[in-house]
Design a protein around this motif. Structure first.
Motif, PDB file in Angstrom:
ATOM      1  N   LYS A 542       3.128  36.344  40.458  1.00 48.60           N
ATOM      2  CA  LYS A 542       3.709  34.880  39.884  1.00 48.60           C
ATOM      3  C   LYS A 542       5.283  35.332  40.411  1.00 48.60           C
ATOM      4  N   ASP A 543       6.039  34.096  40.745  1.00 42.38           N
ATOM      5  CA  ASP A 543       7.395  34.328  40.990  1.00 42.38           C
ATOM      6  C   ASP A 543       8.118  35.117  39.874  1.00 42.38           C
ATOM      7  N   PHE A 544       9.195  35.697  40.026  1.00 42.80           N
ATOM      8  CA  PHE A 544       9.801  36.306  39.113  1.00 42.80           C
ATOM      9  C   PHE A 544      11.468  36.524  39.287  1.00 42.80           C
ATOM     10  N   LEU A 545      12.214  36.707  38.095  1.00 39.65           N
ATOM     11  CA  LEU A 545      13.588  36.625  38.405  1.00 39.65           C
ATOM     12  C   LEU A 545      14.182  37.992  39.127  1.00 39.65           C
ATOM     13  N   SER A 546      15.039  37.531  39.876  1.00 38.28           N
ATOM     14  CA  SER A 546      15.802  38.644  40.612  1.00 38.28           C
ATOM     15  C   SER A 546      17.271  38.290  40.773  1.00 38.28           C
ATOM     16  N   PRO A 547      18.254  39.211  40.673  1.00 40.99           N
ATOM     17  CA  PRO A 547      19.524  38.922  40.702  1.00 40.99           C
ATOM     18  C   PRO A 547      19.773  38.884  42.539  1.00 40.99           C
ATOM     19  N   ARG A 548      18.742  39.420  43.016  1.00 47.39           N
ATOM     20  CA  ARG A 548      19.160  39.630  44.751  1.00 47.39           C
ATOM     21  C   ARG A 548      18.456  38.505  45.346  1.00 47.39           C
ATOM     22  N   ARG A 549      18.334  37.295  44.578  1.00 45.34           N
ATOM     23  CA  ARG A 549      17.673  36.165  45.401  1.00 45.34           C
ATOM     24  C   ARG A 549      18.518  34.834  45.099  1.00 45.34           C
ATOM     25  N   PRO A 550      19.574  34.649  45.765  1.00 50.72           N
ATOM     26  CA  PRO A 550      20.633  33.662  45.291  1.00 50.72           C
ATOM     27  C   PRO A 550      20.155  32.334  46.260  1.00 50.72           C
ATOM     28  N   LEU A 551      19.255  32.097  46.989  1.00 53.33           N
ATOM     29  CA  LEU A 551      19.068  30.989  48.042  1.00 53.33           C
ATOM     30  C   LEU A 551      19.140  29.829  47.222  1.00 53.33           C
ATOM     31  N   ALA A 552      20.020  28.952  47.204  1.00 58.00           N
ATOM     32  CA  ALA A 552      20.116  27.788  46.253  1.00 58.00           C
ATOM     33  C   ALA A 552      18.834  26.876  46.586  1.00 58.00           C
ATOM     34  N   ASN A 553      18.504  26.270  45.604  1.00 63.40           N
ATOM     35  CA  ASN A 553      17.340  25.056  45.894  1.00 63.40           C
ATOM     36  C   ASN A 553      16.137  25.629  46.256  1.00 63.40           C
ATOM     37  N   ILE A 554      15.871  26.873  46.694  1.00 66.58           N
ATOM     38  CA  ILE A 554      14.630  27.586  46.857  1.00 66.58           C
ATOM     39  C   ILE A 554      14.305  28.624  45.871  1.00 66.58           C
ATOM     40  N   GLN A 555      15.015  29.643  46.087  1.00 61.13           N
ATOM     41  CA  GLN A 555      15.077  30.861  45.220  1.00 61.13           C
ATOM     42  C   GLN A 555      15.572  30.741  43.829  1.00 61.13           C
ATOM     43  N   ASP A 556      16.909  30.318  43.589  1.00 61.44           N
ATOM     44  CA  ASP A 556      17.560  30.052  42.648  1.00 61.44           C
ATOM     45  C   ASP A 556      17.393  31.175  41.643  1.00 61.44           C
ATOM     46  N   TYR A 557      17.676  32.440  42.210  1.00 60.75           N
ATOM     47  CA  TYR A 557      17.436  33.794  41.593  1.00 60.75           C
ATOM     48  C   TYR A 557      15.730  34.116  41.007  1.00 60.75           C
ATOM     49  N   TRP A 558      15.047  33.293  41.744  1.00 57.36           N
ATOM     50  CA  TRP A 558      13.545  33.683  41.751  1.00 57.36           C
ATOM     51  C   TRP A 558      12.934  34.433  42.939  1.00 57.36           C
ATOM     52  N   ASN A 559      12.435  35.324  42.942  1.00 60.52           N
ATOM     53  CA  ASN A 559      11.735  36.039  43.946  1.00 60.52           C
ATOM     54  C   ASN A 559      10.413  35.030  44.128  1.00 60.52           C
ATOM     55  N   ARG A 560      10.318  34.521  45.289  1.00 57.90           N
ATOM     56  CA  ARG A 560       9.270  33.476  45.326  1.00 57.90           C
ATOM     57  C   ARG A 560       8.106  33.964  46.097  1.00 57.90           C
ATOM     58  N   LYS A 561       7.703  35.261  45.894  1.00 59.64           N
ATOM     59  CA  LYS A 561       6.586  35.824  46.620  1.00 59.64           C
ATOM     60  C   LYS A 561       5.323  35.518  45.747  1.00 59.64           C
ATOM     61  N   GLY A 562       5.458  34.961  44.673  1.00 53.24           N
ATOM     62  CA  GLY A 562       4.253  34.882  43.789  1.00 53.24           C
ATOM     63  C   GLY A 562       3.085  34.082  44.489  1.00 53.24           C
ATOM     64  N   LEU A 563       1.720  34.375  44.072  1.00 54.30           N
ATOM     65  CA  LEU A 563       0.760  33.345  44.562  1.00 54.30           C
ATOM     66  C   LEU A 563       0.753  32.248  43.407  1.00 54.30           C
ATOM     67  N   LEU A 564       1.318  32.409  42.321  1.00 53.86           N
ATOM     68  CA  LEU A 564       1.752  31.486  41.471  1.00 53.86           C
ATOM     69  C   LEU A 564       3.203  31.245  41.168  1.00 53.86           C
ATOM     70  N   SER A 565       3.450  30.097  40.934  1.00 55.19           N
ATOM     71  CA  SER A 565       4.862  29.679  40.654  1.00 55.19           C
ATOM     72  C   SER A 565       5.452  30.595  39.193  1.00 55.19           C
ATOM     73  N   GLU A 566       6.603  30.456  38.929  1.00 56.94           N
ATOM     74  CA  GLU A 566       7.137  31.361  37.756  1.00 56.94           C
ATOM     75  C   GLU A 566       6.219  31.083  36.509  1.00 56.94           C
ATOM     76  N   ASN A 567       5.697  29.734  36.292  1.00 57.44           N
ATOM     77  CA  ASN A 567       4.937  29.284  35.108  1.00 57.44           C
ATOM     78  C   ASN A 567       3.608  29.269  35.389  1.00 57.44           C
ATOM     79  N   GLY A 568       3.176  29.646  36.338  1.00 59.71           N
ATOM     80  CA  GLY A 568       1.669  29.728  36.536  1.00 59.71           C
ATOM     81  C   GLY A 568       0.960  28.697  37.495  1.00 59.71           C
ATOM     82  N   VAL A 569       1.651  27.986  38.133  1.00 52.54           N
ATOM     83  CA  VAL A 569       1.139  26.920  39.048  1.00 52.54           C
ATOM     84  C   VAL A 569       0.626  27.440  40.465  1.00 52.54           C
ATOM     85  N   LYS A 570      -0.499  27.173  40.815  1.00 49.29           N
ATOM     86  CA  LYS A 570      -1.272  27.823  41.755  1.00 49.29           C
ATOM     87  C   LYS A 570      -0.624  27.317  43.281  1.00 49.29           C
TER      88      LYS A 570
END
Ligand code: GCU
Length: 586
Positions: A542-570
């Motif tokens: 799942k997506d997880f928080l990372s200080p290295r991911r600042p891209l606004a409106n896409i990452q917003d400090y989430w690493n977006r490599k999850g197969l699920l969103s940060e709260n589990g949406v496929k």
């Protein structure tokens, strides 16, 4: 009984530190979880002002410039970052305080156990310094017989999560630096002599057997008999301790072996000196043969997923059984028989539920990127972290791989450091395989070549590759041919791409779900052609928080490599991976 043995904890000596106690959940204890008072101390004034004494002014004229009872409150266990907006990015010191009452009994050992504190902890009981601990993901404890009062007690823990070059992990990580007392705190009440450590493993052979080990602590001189029972196997053995309070025994037995398909756990009971420790243990063997990984002698393919220890609901360090069950159920739903618990020791519930659910495990300590490989002190910290993790989790059948590093520079100093650590881990646990995640493969005309000299040292080679994301176009990945200089099993410990859940568009537009799925499809073609591939753990569940991911409106400090969103949406990619695993499982 005053324990004079001085144990060095990182840089903090402690007269009260005791050997790690196996399976604290099965001991008598008082939970110290709940609401604690805290003082934010960004400038570290608390040491000089003796916050650890929890001084309350005795008169209106007495100047005391802090007061825990009127200060803010935080939940323990829990990171501070997601409990208070002001602390979301806070890195520094926080003083925790709570009172607790004890009906102190004679002839008992009282041990204060902390499941994990990120990163540096200094612990005080009734104003007295017990000791400290360095490392954010492993347990530590202190014997408090001499400091504990009958009645009310005052416990203070100074926590600091500032990053430093000589720490493990060091200055940069691609995960959030959650600070705080992040796992349970317990006051254990043990007999004056107790079993501090034990293990039980399967010993195959012409006469299959169970090999068990016991270690007593406290005043065990007069107590020498341990009763070891495994009712389902008809084991009921009395074992004599030697003068060092240790015993090893081999008992003929023919247990059903633990596998992901049949995660059989046996109830074991260890009775000693009027108290009993119970546990549930699976018996299995793991080995390699050329490029094969053998589970109970059978070749196995590891259908995995990488997981960070972050709440399935979104942000925050996860610690509970409930969170562990949710995260691991998602892995099961994906079709996994294996998980990579990245990049640090996860909480004990994760391992126990992996045991129960039948998920093989890759466990690691955060020797991550460029720690100070040239420093002997840093090396000792790595050994300490490993010993702490291994001691806590060695009875978990699910764990088959001890990983000692992730993406470290290919140079001699690093290779020597890691080489020593491989030997150490093998000596601590000869029953499991040692691995590491490397990303040093060199480019060839046809693809990639695994030629890192360090790979010589490990049993299984972990490869991190981001074809179609950090390098090359997705389509090129399908033509990649991998060659390895080593006749060893390979696990692709990371591959992947980012996507914002719900963001759709052309499959060549990065961060769309379509692009992520496309990168996966070509990577899976690449993997289908990979000789010696015995497992994969895509980056990441799942997506997880990372200080290295600042891209606004896409990452917003989430690493977006999850197969699920940060709260589990496929995301679309979930189904690509699930389908590939269904085929693999046939
Ligand atoms: C690295 C690293 C991960 C990181 C990932 C990424 O390989 O091991 O910790 O999150 O790549 O870039 O997303």
């Amino acid at each position: 009984m005053k324990c004079w043995l001085i144990l060095l904890i990182g840089w903090l000596p402690s007269a009260f530190a005791v050997e790690l106690i196996q399976n604290t959940e099965s001991r008598d204890y008082q939970s110290l979880n709940g609401e604690w008072n805290v003082i934010i101390d960004a400038f570290d004034v608390g040491d000089k002002r003796k916050f650890f004494t929890n001084t309350v002014p005795s008169s209106p004229s007495q100047l005391v410039e802090y007061n825990f009872s009127s200060s803010m409150k935080l939940q323990v266990p829990g990171d501070w970052n997601t409990q208070d907006k002001e602390l979301f990015r806070y890195e520094g010191s926080v003083w925790y305080h709570r009172k607790f009452t004890v009906d102190k009994r004679k002839n008992k050992n009282y041990v204060l156990y902390l499941g994990a504190v990120n990163y540096i902890a200094k612990v005080y009981l009734n104003g007295e310094f017990l000791g400290g601990h360095e490392g954010g993901f492993t347990p530590f404890q202190f014997n408090v017989n001499d400091n504990l009062k009958d009645g009310e007690n005052s416990l203070v823990v100074k926590v600091n999560n500032r990053r430093e070059p000589d720490y493990i992990p060091t200055m940069s990580t691609d995960w959030w630096n959650y600070g705080g007392i992040t796992r349970s705190v317990k006051l254990l009440e043990l007999e004056n002599a107790y079993i501090s450590d034990y293990s039980a493993v399967y010993a195959p052979g012409s006469e299959p057997a169970i090999k068990a080990y016991f270690k007593a602590a406290g005043d065990y001189s007069k107590k020498s008999k341990v009763l070891f029972r495994v009712p389902e196997l008809g084991i009921n053995a009395t074992v004599a301790l030697d003068k060092n309070g240790k015993a090893e025994v081999i008992i003929p037995a023919d247990p059903q072996l633990w596998t992901p398909e049949n995660p059989k756990l046996y109830g074991i009971e260890i009775a000693f000196n009027g108290s009993e420790v119970v546990d549930r243990i699976g018996f299995r063997t793991v080995d390699i043969n050329g490029t094969e990984i053998l589970l109970n002698g059978e070749s196995v393919f590891l259908r995995g997923i990488s997981i960070h220890e972050e709440s399935p609901k979104g942000a925050g360090r996860s610690w509970s059984e409930e969170d562990a069950r949710t995260l691991l159920s998602w892995a099961k739903e994906l079709g996994c028989n294996y998980v990579r618990l990245a990049h640090y020791p996860h909480n004990e519930a994760m391992l126990r539920i992996a045991d129960e659910m039948g998920l093989l495990v890759w466990a690691e300590i955060p020797v991550y990127w460029d720690i100070q490989f040239g420093s002997e002190e840093v090396y000792q910290k790595a050994e300490t972290q490993y010993t702490e993790m291994l001691t806590r989790d060695k009875n978990r059948a699910a764990i088959i791989l001890w990983s000692i590093a992730n993406e470290t520079p290919k140079d001699e100093v690093r290779t020597e450091f890691l080489g020593k650590l491989v030997d150490k881990v093998h000596s601590l646990d000869p029953t499991r395989l040692v691995t590491a995640a490397i990303n040093t493969q060199s480019t060839t005309e046809y693809g990639r070549r695994v030629d890192d000299p360090f790979a010589e040292k490990v049993d299984v080679i972990g490869i991190n590759t981001y074809c179609g994301w950090y390098e090359d176009a997705p389509e090129e990945c399908a033509n990649y041919r991998w060659v390895s200089d080593y006749d060893k099993p390979i696990i692709v410990s990371e591959f992947g791409a980012g996507a914002l859940q719900g963001f759709h568009g052309d499959e060549h537009q990065v961060f769309t779900e379509e692009n992520q799925a496309l990168v996966y499809r070509y990577n899976l073609e690449m993997l289908d052609n990979m000789v010696g591939l015995r497992g994969v753990s895509p980056w990441i569940l799942k997506d997880f928080l990372s200080p290295r991911r600042p891209l606004a409106n896409i990452q917003d400090y989430w690493n977006r490599k999850g197969l699920l969103s940060e709260n589990g949406v496929k995301k679309k990619v979930w189904y690509v991976m699930k389908e590939w695993y269904e085929k693999k499982a046939e």
